[in-house]
Design a protein around this motif. Structure first.
Motif, mmCIF file in Angstrom:
data_model
loop_
_atom_site.group_PDB
_atom_site.id
_atom_site.type_symbol
_atom_site.label_atom_id
_atom_site.label_comp_id
_atom_site.label_asym_id
_atom_site.label_seq_id
_atom_site.Cartn_x
_atom_site.Cartn_y
_atom_site.Cartn_z
ATOM 1 N N ALA A 64 0.835 -1.207 0.000
ATOM 2 C CA ALA A 64 0.000 0.000 0.000
ATOM 3 C C ALA A 64 0.865 1.250 0.000
ATOM 4 C CB ALA A 64 -0.924 -0.020 1.211
ATOM 5 N N ALA A 65 1.908 1.270 0.829
ATOM 6 C CA ALA A 65 2.771 2.443 0.910
ATOM 7 C C ALA A 65 3.510 2.690 -0.396
ATOM 8 C CB ALA A 65 3.759 2.276 2.055
ATOM 9 N N GLN A 66 3.969 1.599 -1.044
ATOM 10 C CA GLN A 66 4.693 1.759 -2.303
ATOM 11 C C GLN A 66 3.827 2.380 -3.385
ATOM 12 O OE1 GLN A 66 8.269 -1.466 -2.518
ATOM 13 N NE2 GLN A 66 6.253 -2.299 -2.954
ATOM 14 N N ARG A 67 2.515 2.202 -3.272
ATOM 15 C CA ARG A 67 1.592 2.787 -4.263
ATOM 16 C C ARG A 67 1.505 4.306 -4.127
ATOM 17 N NH1 ARG A 67 -2.396 -1.398 -5.496
ATOM 18 N NH2 ARG A 67 -3.804 0.204 -6.354
ATOM 19 N N THR A 68 2.062 4.871 -3.039
ATOM 20 C CA THR A 68 1.924 6.311 -2.791
ATOM 21 C C THR A 68 3.225 7.081 -2.966
ATOM 22 O OG1 THR A 68 2.403 6.246 -0.402
ATOM 23 C CG2 THR A 68 0.133 5.742 -1.087
ATOM 24 N N VAL A 69 4.301 6.407 -3.405
ATOM 25 C CA VAL A 69 5.570 7.100 -3.617
ATOM 26 C C VAL A 69 5.964 7.005 -5.082
ATOM 27 C CG1 VAL A 69 6.388 6.702 -1.265
ATOM 28 C CG2 VAL A 69 6.952 5.056 -3.056
ATOM 29 N N ALA A 70 6.837 7.912 -5.511
ATOM 30 C CA ALA A 70 7.325 7.888 -6.894
ATOM 31 C C ALA A 70 8.130 6.614 -7.130
ATOM 32 C CB ALA A 70 8.188 9.118 -7.156
ATOM 33 N N PRO A 71 8.135 6.112 -8.377
ATOM 34 C CA PRO A 71 8.790 4.832 -8.662
ATOM 35 C C PRO A 71 10.291 4.814 -8.423
ATOM 36 C CG PRO A 71 8.055 5.919 -10.683
ATOM 37 C CD PRO A 71 7.440 6.656 -9.552
ATOM 38 N N ASP A 72 10.949 5.978 -8.370
ATOM 39 C CA ASP A 72 12.395 5.975 -8.134
ATOM 40 C C ASP A 72 12.737 5.900 -6.651
ATOM 41 O OD1 ASP A 72 11.249 8.506 -7.887
ATOM 42 O OD2 ASP A 72 13.112 9.555 -8.386
ATOM 43 N N PHE A 73 11.738 5.898 -5.781
ATOM 44 C CA PHE A 73 11.965 5.726 -4.344
ATOM 45 C C PHE A 73 11.802 4.247 -3.991
ATOM 46 C CE2 PHE A 73 11.302 10.227 -4.402
ATOM 47 C CZ PHE A 73 11.947 10.730 -3.267
ATOM 48 N N LEU A 74 12.804 3.692 -3.308
ATOM 49 C CA LEU A 74 12.756 2.302 -2.884
ATOM 50 C C LEU A 74 12.846 2.221 -1.362
ATOM 51 C CD1 LEU A 74 15.140 0.676 -5.535
ATOM 52 C CD2 LEU A 74 12.637 0.746 -5.554
ATOM 53 N N VAL A 75 12.156 1.260 -0.784
ATOM 54 C CA VAL A 75 12.129 1.121 0.665
ATOM 55 C C VAL A 75 13.522 0.773 1.184
ATOM 56 C CG1 VAL A 75 11.431 -1.311 0.495
ATOM 57 C CG2 VAL A 75 11.026 -0.041 2.617
ATOM 58 N N HIS A 76 13.903 1.409 2.301
ATOM 59 C CA HIS A 76 15.174 1.039 2.937
ATOM 60 C C HIS A 76 14.981 0.620 4.391
ATOM 61 C CE1 HIS A 76 15.950 4.535 5.602
ATOM 62 N NE2 HIS A 76 15.284 5.213 4.693
ATOM 63 N N SER A 77 13.838 0.967 5.010
ATOM 64 C CA SER A 77 13.585 0.475 6.364
ATOM 65 C C SER A 77 12.092 0.448 6.640
ATOM 66 C CB SER A 77 14.304 1.323 7.423
ATOM 67 O OG SER A 77 13.736 2.613 7.521
ATOM 68 N N CYS A 78 11.728 -0.484 7.509
ATOM 69 C CA CYS A 78 10.320 -0.703 7.841
ATOM 70 C C CYS A 78 10.260 -1.104 9.322
ATOM 71 C CB CYS A 78 9.778 -1.821 6.950
ATOM 72 S SG CYS A 78 8.050 -2.226 7.159
ATOM 73 N N HIS A 79 9.605 -0.288 10.145
ATOM 74 C CA HIS A 79 9.533 -0.525 11.592
ATOM 75 C C HIS A 79 8.074 -0.778 11.978
ATOM 76 C CE1 HIS A 79 13.694 0.983 12.192
ATOM 77 N NE2 HIS A 79 13.388 1.731 11.140
ATOM 78 N N CYS A 80 7.811 -1.980 12.491
ATOM 79 C CA CYS A 80 6.431 -2.444 12.676
ATOM 80 C C CYS A 80 6.141 -2.827 14.125
ATOM 81 C CB CYS A 80 6.168 -3.677 11.812
ATOM 82 S SG CYS A 80 6.834 -3.610 10.131
ATOM 83 N N TYR A 81 4.849 -2.698 14.492
ATOM 84 C CA TYR A 81 4.369 -3.176 15.783
ATOM 85 C C TYR A 81 3.099 -3.995 15.576
ATOM 86 C CZ TYR A 81 7.674 -0.386 18.441
ATOM 87 O OH TYR A 81 8.831 0.126 18.969
ATOM 88 N N PHE A 82 3.093 -5.198 16.143
ATOM 89 C CA PHE A 82 1.903 -6.039 16.154
ATOM 90 C C PHE A 82 1.093 -5.668 17.396
ATOM 91 C CE2 PHE A 82 5.284 -8.485 14.078
ATOM 92 C CZ PHE A 82 4.669 -8.846 12.883
#
Length: 355
Positions: A64-82
Motif C-alpha cells: 500500500a505504501a509503495q503505491r503512494t511514492v514515486a517509482p524511483d523511491f525504494l524502501v530502505h527500512s520498515c519498523h512495525c508493531y503487532f
C-alpha cells in the motif's frame, strides 16, 4: 462491515503472477478516501496461531505504501508493531499517511485496521538509491561493507539447493514460498543458545512478474517466517499442544505429521527426545524491523539464505536477529524481531493441565 474475508468480491488468481503476488494484492479504495487500500484475497491464518500470519500484513502495508511514492523511491527500512491478533474472516483496511516527501527520502505510516481497531502499525522510509558505486568510482564516495555469506564445514560459502529442488515434504509443500529443512548450527560448539544460529534456504514459488516492488513485498512476507520461533530451536523448547511424553499415544497419522514438523524445524530426529524439556506456553511477535540494504538486487523468486540468531532473552521476551542473503552472497536485508516468550507452567496440584 460484514463478516467476510474481503471487502470486495475476490477475483480469480492471475495466472501471469506468482502465487505470492496474488496473495499480497491490495485494492485501492479511493471511494472511501485518499490512500486507503484493502486486501484483495483472504489472508492466511497459520494452524494453531492466535491470528493471521504477520508477514502478510507487513508485506501488504508495504504494498500500500509503495503505491503512494514515486517509482524511483525504494524502501530502505520498515519498523512495525503487532498490536492485536488479526482475523482471517474479516477484511483489513490499510490507511497510508504521507508523512513526508523530500528529494532523497520519503516517509509513510500505515495502519492496518479491522472493525475500526488498529491491529498493526508501521513506519516505512523510502530513499532514492545512490547512482554511484564504490567499486566503480575512482575515489570512494561513501563507506561500504557487508556481512559475507556463511560458510559450511568445508570452509566454502554455502551453496543453494538446485533449481529443480523437490525435497520439501508434502505436508509443507503449500503456500507461496518453499524452503529447505532448517539447520541449527553452533559455531562455537558451546551449546549456549546465544551462540547458536539457524539457517534455511527459501524462495517464492513461480516467477514474480511485478518487478522490484513485488520482489520487496515478497521478501517482507517471508522475513516473518520462523522468526521468533527461532527461540524454540535455540533453547530446544517443546511447542506442540500436548506433552512430549504423550507422543506415542497419538494416532499414527498425527505422529507422522508431528515428526515431520519436528525434523523440518531442526529440532532433531525423534520428538520423544524432547521428553522433560520445557514447553512453550505463549509465543507472539511484538515488533518487527526490516532494513533493506540492496533493494534493487532482491530476487525473492530465487534462492535466498536466512540466518537467525538471538543476542538476548529475558523478562519473558526475546530478540532475534536475521540476515537474508541472495544466492550469490549479497546481504539483501537485516531484520530484528522482539517477541513475547512464556514457558508453560506446571498445573497446580490437584488440577489437570488444559493441554
Amino acid at each position: 462491515m460484514a463478516d467476510r474475508p474481503t471487502l470486495l468480491r475476490t477475483p480469480p488468481d492471475d495466472p501471469k503472477l506468482a502465487p505470492i503476488e496474488n496473495a499480497l494484492e491490495v485494492t485501492d479504495l479511493a471511494v472511501l478516501g485518499p490512500n486507503i487500500f484493502t486486501n484483495t484475497r483472504q489472508i492466511w491464518h497459520p494452524p494453531g496461531a492466535r491470528g493471521i500470519y504477520g508477514g502478510a500484513v507487513i508485506a501488504m502495508c508495504l504494498a500500500a505504501a509503495q503505491r503512494t511514492v514515486a517509482p524511483d523511491f525504494l524502501v530502505h527500512s520498515c519498523h512495525c508493531y503487532f498490536l492485536l491478533a488479526g482475523s482471517s474472516e474479516l477484511p483489513i483496511l490499510f490507511h497510508v499517511e504521507q508523512v513526508r516527501d523530500g528529494r532523497s527520502f520519503a516517509t509513510r505510516t500505515v495502519q492496518a485496521r479491522q472493525r475500526g481497531r488498529c491491529i498493526f502499525t508501521t513506519t516505512i522510509s523510502f530513499a532514492v538509491p545512490s547512482s554511484s558505486s564504490p567499486e566503480t568510482s575512482t575515489f570512494p564516495t561513501h563507506v561500504s561493507h557487508a556481512s559475507e555469506l556463511p560458510r559450511g564445514k568445508d570452509g566454502q560459502p554455502l551453496r543453494p539447493p538446485p533449481d529443480d529442488y523437490t525435497d520439501e515434504p508434502e505436508l509443507l509443500a503449500q503456500g507461496p514460498f518453499q524452503g529447505t529443512q532448517i539447520e541449527v548450527v553452533d559455531d562455537g560448539a558451546s551449546g549456549k543458545p546465544g551462540e547458536k544460529k539457524t539457517r534455511q534456504w527459501v524462495r517464492a514459488r513461480g516467477k514474480i512478474a511485478g518487478g522490484t516492488p513485488a520482489q520487496l513485498e515478497a521478501l517482507a512476507y517471508v522475513s516473518d517466517s520462523y522468526f521468533i520461533g527461532t527461540i524454540t530451536r535455540l533453547h530446544k523448547l517443546w511447542r506442540f499442544p500436548f506433552r512430549a511424553d504423550e507422543y506415542d499415544e497419538l494416532p499414527a497419522e498425527v505422529r507422522d505429521k508431528v515428526r515431520t514438523l519436528h525434523q523440518w524445524e531442526g529440532m532433531g530426529e525423534d520428538p520423544r527426545e524432547m521428553i522433560g524439556r520445557p514447553a512453550i506456553g505463549m509465543m507472539v511477535s511484538l515488533d518487527h524491523t526490516i532494513y533493506f540494504h540492496e533493494p534493487r538486487k532482491v530476487l525473492a523468486d530465487e534462492w535466498m539464505l536466512t540466518e537467525m540468531s538471538s543476542p538476548w532473552a529475558g523478562d519473558e521476551r526475546a530478540v532475534v536477529m536475521q540476515k537474508i542473503f541472495s544466492k550469490d552472497g549479497t546481504l539483501l536485508a537485516t531484520c530484528v524481531q522482539e517477541g513475547l516468550v512464556r514457558l508453560q507452567q506446571p498445573a497446580p496440584e490437584g488440577k489437570e493441565s488444559k493441554l
